[in-house]
Motif scaffolding. Structure first.
Motif, PDB file in Angstrom:
ATOM      1  N   UNK A 263      -7.666  20.311  -4.948  1.00 51.04           N
ATOM      2  CA  UNK A 263      -6.865  19.185  -4.910  1.00 51.04           C
ATOM      3  C   UNK A 263      -7.661  18.113  -3.977  1.00 51.04           C
ATOM      4  N   UNK A 264      -8.127  17.230  -4.554  1.00 49.25           N
ATOM      5  CA  UNK A 264      -8.648  16.098  -3.930  1.00 49.25           C
ATOM      6  C   UNK A 264      -7.705  15.138  -2.766  1.00 49.25           C
ATOM      7  N   UNK A 265      -6.536  15.324  -2.820  1.00 49.61           N
ATOM      8  CA  UNK A 265      -5.673  14.666  -2.047  1.00 49.61           C
ATOM      9  C   UNK A 265      -5.578  13.258  -2.089  1.00 49.61           C
ATOM     10  N   UNK A 266      -5.732  12.879  -3.369  1.00 45.89           N
ATOM     11  CA  UNK A 266      -5.519  11.262  -3.575  1.00 45.89           C
ATOM     12  C   UNK A 266      -7.054  10.684  -3.577  1.00 45.89           C
ATOM     13  N   UNK A 267      -7.914  11.341  -3.320  1.00 49.17           N
ATOM     14  CA  UNK A 267      -9.310  10.882  -3.313  1.00 49.17           C
ATOM     15  C   UNK A 267     -10.334  11.121  -4.459  1.00 49.17           C
ATOM     16  N   UNK A 268      -9.661  11.509  -5.585  1.00 46.87           N
ATOM     17  CA  UNK A 268     -10.715  12.066  -6.809  1.00 46.87           C
ATOM     18  C   UNK A 268     -11.278  10.925  -7.271  1.00 46.87           C
ATOM     19  N   UNK A 269     -10.478   9.784  -7.229  1.00 49.29           N
ATOM     20  CA  UNK A 269     -11.131   8.282  -7.714  1.00 49.29           C
ATOM     21  C   UNK A 269     -11.201   7.229  -6.848  1.00 49.29           C
ATOM     22  N   UNK A 270     -12.001   6.607  -6.748  1.00 50.58           N
ATOM     23  CA  UNK A 270     -12.097   5.245  -5.579  1.00 50.58           C
ATOM     24  C   UNK A 270     -11.302   4.286  -6.301  1.00 50.58           C
ATOM     25  N   UNK A 271     -10.016   3.903  -5.764  1.00 51.54           N
ATOM     26  CA  UNK A 271      -9.164   3.070  -6.791  1.00 51.54           C
ATOM     27  C   UNK A 271      -8.779   1.820  -5.464  1.00 51.54           C
ATOM     28  N   UNK A 272      -8.504   0.725  -5.819  1.00 53.86           N
ATOM     29  CA  UNK A 272      -8.177  -0.377  -5.008  1.00 53.86           C
ATOM     30  C   UNK A 272      -7.142  -0.279  -4.521  1.00 53.86           C
ATOM     31  N   UNK A 273      -6.016   0.222  -5.041  1.00 51.74           N
ATOM     32  CA  UNK A 273      -4.640   0.596  -4.373  1.00 51.74           C
ATOM     33  C   UNK A 273      -4.164   2.028  -5.007  1.00 51.74           C
ATOM     34  N   UNK A 274      -3.380   2.760  -4.194  1.00 51.29           N
ATOM     35  CA  UNK A 274      -2.724   3.858  -4.565  1.00 51.29           C
ATOM     36  C   UNK A 274      -1.821   3.781  -5.844  1.00 51.29           C
ATOM     37  N   UNK A 275      -2.353   4.928  -6.668  1.00 48.42           N
ATOM     38  CA  UNK A 275      -1.501   5.083  -7.889  1.00 48.42           C
ATOM     39  C   UNK A 275      -1.322   3.666  -8.868  1.00 48.42           C
ATOM     40  N   UNK A 276      -2.772   3.265  -9.162  1.00 49.39           N
ATOM     41  CA  UNK A 276      -2.518   1.822  -9.823  1.00 49.39           C
ATOM     42  C   UNK A 276      -2.084   1.781 -11.318  1.00 49.39           C
ATOM     43  N   UNK A 277      -1.917   2.818 -11.995  1.00 50.10           N
ATOM     44  CA  UNK A 277      -1.113   2.949 -13.241  1.00 50.10           C
ATOM     45  C   UNK A 277       0.253   3.390 -13.118  1.00 50.10           C
ATOM     46  N   UNK A 278       0.645   3.295 -11.941  1.00 53.97           N
ATOM     47  CA  UNK A 278       2.337   3.371 -11.876  1.00 53.97           C
ATOM     48  C   UNK A 278       2.794   1.935 -11.279  1.00 53.97           C
ATOM     49  N   UNK A 279       3.309   1.379 -12.255  1.00 52.39           N
ATOM     50  CA  UNK A 279       3.955  -0.203 -12.274  1.00 52.39           C
ATOM     51  C   UNK A 279       4.852  -0.496 -10.925  1.00 52.39           C
ATOM     52  N   UNK A 280       5.507   0.834 -10.638  1.00 54.74           N
ATOM     53  CA  UNK A 280       6.603   0.800  -9.606  1.00 54.74           C
ATOM     54  C   UNK A 280       5.834   0.617  -8.203  1.00 54.74           C
ATOM     55  N   UNK A 281       4.599   0.998  -7.872  1.00 53.38           N
ATOM     56  CA  UNK A 281       4.027   0.653  -6.898  1.00 53.38           C
ATOM     57  C   UNK A 281       3.191  -0.317  -6.740  1.00 53.38           C
TER      58      UNK A 281
END
Length: 118
Positions: A100-118
């Motif tokens: 488990x990379x704990x949310x750091x598997x990808x370097x993204x500009x915001x958390x959960x970018x493909x979840x439109x709720x966030x």
């Protein structure tokens, strides 16, 4: 090449059935082909695809956003790639992920970018 995959089966399962079904497929000689996720109004739709003799079997489950599901990495270790992707890009929560990379598997500009709720 597309002719090789003539049969595709989609089997709807409940999240509680996931590990048992995956263990059964492994015992029958299926290999993990891929896993994917999409955001739906009820939460997430997740599909795990398995292949045996050019026949695809897809396990399809839906979960509410807040639900945590079991990781299949205890059965198919390479699933850590797909599950970390779902975690990082959508916010899917997994229990007992082998790596488990704990949310750091990808370097993204915001958390959960493909979840439109966030």
């Amino acid at each position: 090449m597309a002719e090789l995959y003539k049969i595709q089966n989609f089997v709807a399962i409940e999240p509680a059935q996931l590990i048992e079904k995956v263990q059964d497929l492994k015992a029958e000689g299926y290999r993990l082909g891929q896993a994917c996720c999409t955001k739906v109004s009820e939460g997430f739709e997740i599909i795990y695809s398995f292949d045996k003799d050019h026949t695809l079997l897809n396990l399809k489950l839906s979960i509410p956003e807040e639900e945590e599901i079991m990781s299949i990495t205890g059965v198919y270790w390479p699933a850590f790639i797909y599950e970390n992707e779902m975690q990082d890009l959508f916010g899917v929560k997994f229990k007992h992920m082998a790596l488990n990379y704990g949310g750091n598997f990808f370097k993204v500009s915001k958390a959960t970018p493909w979840n439109p709720k966030d």
